[in-house]
Scaffold this active site. Sequence first.
Site, PDB file in Angstrom:
ATOM      1  N   LYS A  64      -7.696   5.494 -19.471  1.00 39.72           N
ATOM      2  CA  LYS A  64      -8.628   6.587 -20.903  1.00 39.72           C
ATOM      3  C   LYS A  64      -6.957   6.547 -21.446  1.00 39.72           C
ATOM      4  O   LYS A  64      -7.054   4.799 -22.033  1.00 39.72           O
ATOM      5  CB  LYS A  64      -8.980   7.357 -20.770  1.00 39.72           C
ATOM      6  CG  LYS A  64     -10.252   7.273 -19.635  1.00 39.72           C
ATOM      7  CD  LYS A  64     -10.917   6.570 -19.626  1.00 39.72           C
ATOM      8  CE  LYS A  64     -11.782   6.927 -18.574  1.00 39.72           C
ATOM      9  NZ  LYS A  64     -12.480   7.877 -17.736  1.00 39.72           N
ATOM     10  N   ASP A  66      -7.876  18.229 -15.206  1.00 43.90           N
ATOM     11  CA  ASP A  66      -7.702  17.541 -15.199  1.00 43.90           C
ATOM     12  C   ASP A  66      -7.889  16.562 -16.426  1.00 43.90           C
ATOM     13  O   ASP A  66      -8.091  17.269 -17.395  1.00 43.90           O
ATOM     14  CB  ASP A  66      -9.586  16.349 -15.297  1.00 43.90           C
ATOM     15  CG  ASP A  66      -9.459  14.438 -15.453  1.00 43.90           C
ATOM     16  OD1 ASP A  66      -8.687  14.971 -15.909  1.00 43.90           O
ATOM     17  OD2 ASP A  66     -10.449  14.787 -15.627  1.00 43.90           O
ATOM     18  N   TYR A  69     -16.358  16.295 -16.251  1.00 46.11           N
ATOM     19  CA  TYR A  69     -16.821  14.385 -16.486  1.00 46.11           C
ATOM     20  C   TYR A  69     -17.593  14.390 -14.826  1.00 46.11           C
ATOM     21  O   TYR A  69     -17.249  14.817 -13.507  1.00 46.11           O
ATOM     22  CB  TYR A  69     -15.471  13.903 -15.442  1.00 46.11           C
ATOM     23  CG  TYR A  69     -15.272  12.063 -15.497  1.00 46.11           C
ATOM     24  CD1 TYR A  69     -15.721  11.684 -16.369  1.00 46.11           C
ATOM     25  CD2 TYR A  69     -15.322  11.305 -14.175  1.00 46.11           C
ATOM     26  CE1 TYR A  69     -15.797  10.307 -16.827  1.00 46.11           C
ATOM     27  CE2 TYR A  69     -15.343  10.393 -14.200  1.00 46.11           C
ATOM     28  CZ  TYR A  69     -15.873   9.465 -15.405  1.00 46.11           C
ATOM     29  OH  TYR A  69     -16.441   8.402 -15.043  1.00 46.11           O
ATOM     30  N   ARG A  79       0.909  -1.150  -0.129  1.00 47.98           N
ATOM     31  CA  ARG A  79      -0.518  -0.281  -0.207  1.00 47.98           C
ATOM     32  C   ARG A  79       0.993   1.311   0.286  1.00 47.98           C
ATOM     33  O   ARG A  79       0.404   2.159  -0.285  1.00 47.98           O
ATOM     34  CB  ARG A  79      -0.522  -0.131   1.415  1.00 47.98           C
ATOM     35  CG  ARG A  79      -1.644   1.748   1.247  1.00 47.98           C
ATOM     36  CD  ARG A  79      -2.885   1.402   2.145  1.00 47.98           C
ATOM     37  NE  ARG A  79      -2.871   0.715   3.115  1.00 47.98           N
ATOM     38  CZ  ARG A  79      -1.731   0.224   4.480  1.00 47.98           C
ATOM     39  NH1 ARG A  79      -1.015   1.271   4.639  1.00 47.98           N
ATOM     40  NH2 ARG A  79      -2.124  -0.106   5.394  1.00 47.98           N
TER      41      ARG A  79
HETATM   42  C1  LIG Z   1     -13.121   8.743 -16.982  1.00 47.86           C
HETATM   43  C2  LIG Z   1     -12.867   9.427 -16.454  1.00 47.86           C
HETATM   44  C3  LIG Z   1     -12.723   9.898 -14.900  1.00 47.86           C
HETATM   45  C4  LIG Z   1     -13.168   9.345 -13.968  1.00 47.86           C
HETATM   46  O1  LIG Z   1     -11.766   8.178 -13.657  1.00 47.86           O
HETATM   47  P1  LIG Z   1     -12.568   6.967 -13.605  1.00 47.86           P
HETATM   48  O2  LIG Z   1     -10.747   6.539 -13.483  1.00 47.86           O
HETATM   49  O3  LIG Z   1     -13.192   6.488 -14.177  1.00 47.86           O
HETATM   50  O4  LIG Z   1     -12.345   6.741 -12.105  1.00 47.86           O
HETATM   51  C5  LIG Z   1     -12.280  11.249 -14.736  1.00 47.86           C
HETATM   52  N1  LIG Z   1     -11.987  12.426 -15.458  1.00 47.86           N
HETATM   53  C6  LIG Z   1     -12.381  12.139 -16.611  1.00 47.86           C
HETATM   54  C7  LIG Z   1     -11.922  13.280 -17.556  1.00 47.86           C
HETATM   55  C8  LIG Z   1     -12.693  10.872 -16.843  1.00 47.86           C
HETATM   56  O5  LIG Z   1     -13.084  10.879 -18.399  1.00 47.86           O
END
Ligand SMILES: *Cc1c(COP(=O)(O)O)cnc(C)c1O
Length: 358
Positions: free
Chosen positions: A174, A149, A77, A25
């Site tokens: 992603k 982000d 998001y 962890r």
């Molecule tokens: C998918 C996504 C998230 C969240 O991520 P997870 O891996 O699904 O928890 C946050 N911001 C954006 C822009 C995303 O596309």
Amino acid sequence: MPPVYQTSTFAYESPDKPYVFDYSRSGNPTRQYLENALAQLEHGCKAFAFASGLAAETAVVFLCNAGDHILACEDLYGGTFRLLKQVAEQKGIAVTFVDMTDLDAVRRAFKSNTKLVWLESPSNPLMKVLDLQAIAEYAREHGALSVCDNTFLSPYFQNPLDWGIDIVVHSTTKYLNGHSDVVGGAVIVRDDTLAEKIYFLQNAMGAVPGPWDCFLVLRGLRTLPVRMEAHHANALKLAEWLRTHPAVEAVLHPCLSDEDTRVRFARYARGAGGMFSFRIRGGAEAARRVLSRLRLFTQAVSLGGVESLVAYPWNMTHAAVPPEVKNNVGITENLLRLSVGLEDWEDLRDDLEQALSP
Ligand SMILES: *Cc1c(COP(=O)(O)O)cnc(C)c1O
């Protein structure tokens, strides 16, 4: 290639002499390879891997205490919206959403207790482009941290830390992983004091990824440049084609927007990747008909994989956002969002053509 250290605990030499790692962890060699790679790619001093993008975001939100205020862009998001609205706000952290393309609106919404400014650029799903440097500077001058982000562009196309942003968050699910077979997240910072705080939260809260998932994201990273270029080329060709289609009301792609937006985008980003949205003429019914007819584009949430996906933000990615908020922001019932994959673009175009035909 780094091995998968499928290990939870590491032998101490003596009670006061742990090995470099003591417990997974707190740190794991495979995870550290990934974290080092992410820190370098985002031009940060340290990166921290998490079990999901939202776990990474949660750690950042926990930099705030009850009584603090978070200022966030209004079009972001859906899961981030839910985290801020239904978790952070319940714990006494106030949240305001503003259209951050309007810098005056950002200034007006700022409060003396604003601790975090949350940006997403391009935004999801409307592809709005923010002035990262101006917002980061304003936040710094007023004692707040800025968070961006960077999931949509990946560090291949944009490096927010270079523009004064304090914290970058990613859903590594992603583009960074890129193959739709892992859920993961990351936080990257460029300041050692902040790095210590995030490390403390990562270890104290415990939402860490397993070594195997870290290995997979690392493997995905190695093809990031070729994938991003190919996603970008495919998406731009489709967006240009859709723009001339009679069944399409509007295409929302940062390279095809108004001149101001294009200039701003070119300043911060070297390309747009595979994400864009478009509005269908004829409202919800027409949008649902196109969705049901598409064959190469799979109806699914998520993005950034080798395969093309189509999402209906109204009901899918942004289901957690109340309808009146969606309408105000412009996430309308005729909006479709594409994650363009690596297939032959002409096959994708033919699929869209048959789905859009009367
Ligand atoms: C998918 C996504 C998230 C969240 O991520 P997870 O891996 O699904 O928890 C946050 N911001 C954006 C822009 C995303 O596309």
